[in-house]
Design a protein around this motif. Structure first.
Motif, PDB file in Angstrom:
ATOM      1  N   GLU A 123       0.802  -1.228   0.000  1.00  0.00           N
ATOM      2  CA  GLU A 123       0.000   0.000   0.000  1.00  0.00           C
ATOM      3  C   GLU A 123       0.833   1.274   0.000  1.00  0.00           C
ATOM      4  OE1 GLU A 123      -3.093  -0.540  -0.397  1.00  0.00           O
ATOM      5  OE2 GLU A 123      -3.046  -2.683   0.032  1.00  0.00           O
ATOM      6  N   ARG A 124       2.166   1.135   0.130  1.00  0.00           N
ATOM      7  CA  ARG A 124       3.049   2.309   0.225  1.00  0.00           C
ATOM      8  C   ARG A 124       2.617   3.227   1.367  1.00  0.00           C
ATOM      9  NH1 ARG A 124       6.374   2.261  -4.438  1.00  0.00           N
ATOM     10  NH2 ARG A 124       6.239   0.125  -5.164  1.00  0.00           N
ATOM     11  N   GLN A 125       2.255   2.596   2.486  1.00  0.00           N
ATOM     12  CA  GLN A 125       1.867   3.356   3.667  1.00  0.00           C
ATOM     13  C   GLN A 125       2.061   2.458   4.890  1.00  0.00           C
ATOM     14  OE1 GLN A 125      -2.330   4.001   2.853  1.00  0.00           O
ATOM     15  NE2 GLN A 125      -2.914   2.230   4.090  1.00  0.00           N
ATOM     16  N   ILE A 126       2.094   3.074   6.076  1.00  0.00           N
ATOM     17  CA  ILE A 126       2.129   2.280   7.308  1.00  0.00           C
ATOM     18  C   ILE A 126       1.078   2.837   8.268  1.00  0.00           C
ATOM     19  CG2 ILE A 126       4.554   1.610   7.048  1.00  0.00           C
ATOM     20  CD1 ILE A 126       3.848   4.036   9.742  1.00  0.00           C
ATOM     21  N   THR A 127       0.570   1.973   9.125  1.00  0.00           N
ATOM     22  CA  THR A 127      -0.454   2.374  10.076  1.00  0.00           C
ATOM     23  C   THR A 127       0.071   2.169  11.480  1.00  0.00           C
ATOM     24  OG1 THR A 127      -2.206   1.744   8.533  1.00  0.00           O
ATOM     25  CG2 THR A 127      -2.823   1.997  10.848  1.00  0.00           C
ATOM     26  N   VAL A 128       0.008   3.221  12.304  1.00  0.00           N
ATOM     27  CA  VAL A 128       0.393   3.144  13.709  1.00  0.00           C
ATOM     28  C   VAL A 128      -0.780   3.666  14.522  1.00  0.00           C
ATOM     29  CG1 VAL A 128       1.996   3.952  15.474  1.00  0.00           C
ATOM     30  CG2 VAL A 128       2.833   3.448  13.185  1.00  0.00           C
ATOM     31  N   ARG A 131      -3.660   6.105  13.038  1.00  0.00           N
ATOM     32  CA  ARG A 131      -3.186   6.985  11.970  1.00  0.00           C
ATOM     33  C   ARG A 131      -2.444   6.207  10.898  1.00  0.00           C
ATOM     34  NH1 ARG A 131      -0.938  12.798  14.084  1.00  0.00           N
ATOM     35  NH2 ARG A 131      -2.894  13.580  14.906  1.00  0.00           N
ATOM     36  N   THR A 132      -2.599   6.684   9.672  1.00  0.00           N
ATOM     37  CA  THR A 132      -1.901   6.096   8.528  1.00  0.00           C
ATOM     38  C   THR A 132      -0.960   7.145   7.944  1.00  0.00           C
ATOM     39  OG1 THR A 132      -3.739   4.607   8.020  1.00  0.00           O
ATOM     40  CG2 THR A 132      -2.199   5.075   6.247  1.00  0.00           C
ATOM     41  N   TYR A 133       0.256   6.726   7.656  1.00  0.00           N
ATOM     42  CA  TYR A 133       1.285   7.641   7.143  1.00  0.00           C
ATOM     43  C   TYR A 133       1.772   7.158   5.782  1.00  0.00           C
ATOM     44  CZ  TYR A 133       1.455   8.951  12.108  1.00  0.00           C
ATOM     45  OH  TYR A 133       1.122   9.347  13.380  1.00  0.00           O
ATOM     46  N   PRO A 134       1.777   8.039   4.783  1.00  0.00           N
ATOM     47  CA  PRO A 134       2.270   7.628   3.458  1.00  0.00           C
ATOM     48  C   PRO A 134       3.788   7.507   3.455  1.00  0.00           C
ATOM     49  CG  PRO A 134       1.694   9.958   3.442  1.00  0.00           C
ATOM     50  CD  PRO A 134       1.301   9.433   4.792  1.00  0.00           C
TER      51      PRO A 134
END
Length: 318
Positions: A123-128, A131-134
């Motif tokens: 997805e070219r993103q991470i979730t913490v 919140r999701t960060y590109p």
């Protein structure tokens, strides 16, 4: 002009990584096709050095992550850090926010870490938390695994393997190449490492990706690509023996990957069109890790490479 710049980059990488031209070529193909690379080979074959050299040759930063059984998802993604002076949590970015990431011995990390990496790759993103960060627009993972040592490893799930654009198998260099490696390391110890004359800009890489996608592909060549994919899903239409070797064929993601890699190869060779040879040349490294072989194949000692050899033999090229 853009092709010339990539050829300069290839020459630089080959001067830094002796005896691994296939690794260098596939690093550039992965970069052009906007995908991730899984490299399998014994330790000491300059896998880390190759990615580090690539980072010097382009406007990108590089980070190496050593995967271990005690690694946590937050070690990759980052985590929220409490700031007592403000009374708020601030997100501290992890190593996945670099442009080039080397995931060393990827199969040593447990399932939760694999899941975090899978989201980043897919997805070219991470979730913490909530919140999701590109991730950066230029983001490539090169993962390595050691085929010799299997103690304390976690086999990669099929869904994650499918996210890798390419799977490359490396072997030891020959005696002549080994001597060249000795000379290179000796010279570097005396003179220091050489620098890439003019690093490639990220805009140049994005433009090259568009150029690859604009290459001409005849309908007959596209049909050949699709028939190779269909042969993995309906092998009984081609050969009974082949059918007994395959449990599950490759996904539509494999079709996209094969087309993109064939286009990147043709572009690097300076052509304005894709040939059946480009597709056949990329077939093993694109499809090998996506095939699920049967117990019959394992009993017969048949590898994925042999299955693909048979498919290329059975499917007529235009």
């Amino acid at each position: 002009m853009a092709v010339h710049a990539f050829r300069q980059l290839r020459d630089f990488l080959n001067s830094q990584v002796i005896g691994q031209p296939e690794l260098v070529e596939h690093l550039l193909i992965a970069l052009l096709a906007d995908g991730h690379l899984l490299v399998e080979g014994p330790p000491g074959l300059a896998k880390t050095r190759a990615v580090n050299a690539l980072a010097k040759g382009i406007e990108a930063d590089f980070h190496r992550i050593q995967f271990t059984p005690d690694l946590l998802p937050a070690d990759l993604t980052g985590t929220d850090i409490y700031r007592p002076e403000t009374g708020e949590f601030k997100f501290q970015r992890g190593p996945l926010f670099h442009h080039l990431v080397l995931a060393d011995e990827i199969n040593r990390a447990p399932a939760k870490v694999q899941s975090a990496l899978l989201e980043a790759m897919a997805e070219r993103q991470i979730t913490v938390g909530k919140r999701t960060y590109p991730l950066p627009a230029l983001f490539t993972v090169m993962a390595t695994q050691n085929p010799i040592e299997q103690e304390g490893t976690y086999p990669l799930p099929e869904a994650q393997l499918d996210r890798f654009l390419l799977h490359l198998e490396l072997d030891y260099p020959d005696a002549e190449t080994e001597q060249q490696i000795l000379r290179l390391t000796r010279n570097e110890s005396i003179q220091g490492e050489s620098q890439m004359p003019q690093p490639l800009s990220q805009n140049a890489i994005f433009a090259a990706r568009q150029a690859c996608l604009s290459l001409h592909m005849e309908d007959a060549v596209e049909h050949y690509l699709v028939q190779l994919i269909m042969a993995t899903r309906k092998p009984q239409a081609y050969d009974d023996k082949l059918a007994s070797w395959i449990d599950f064929g490759v996904s539509p993601r494999a079709s996209i990957a094969l087309e993109r890699c064939a286009r990147a190869r043709a572009w690097l060779l300076g052509r304005e069109f894709v040939t059946p040879e480009d597709i056949a040349a990329m077939a093993h490294n694109v499809l090998r890790h996506r095939l699920i072989l049967s117990y019959q194949a394992e009993a017969d000692g048949i590898s994925a490479n042999q299955v693909l050899d048979k498919i290329l033999e059975l499917v007529p090229a235009p």
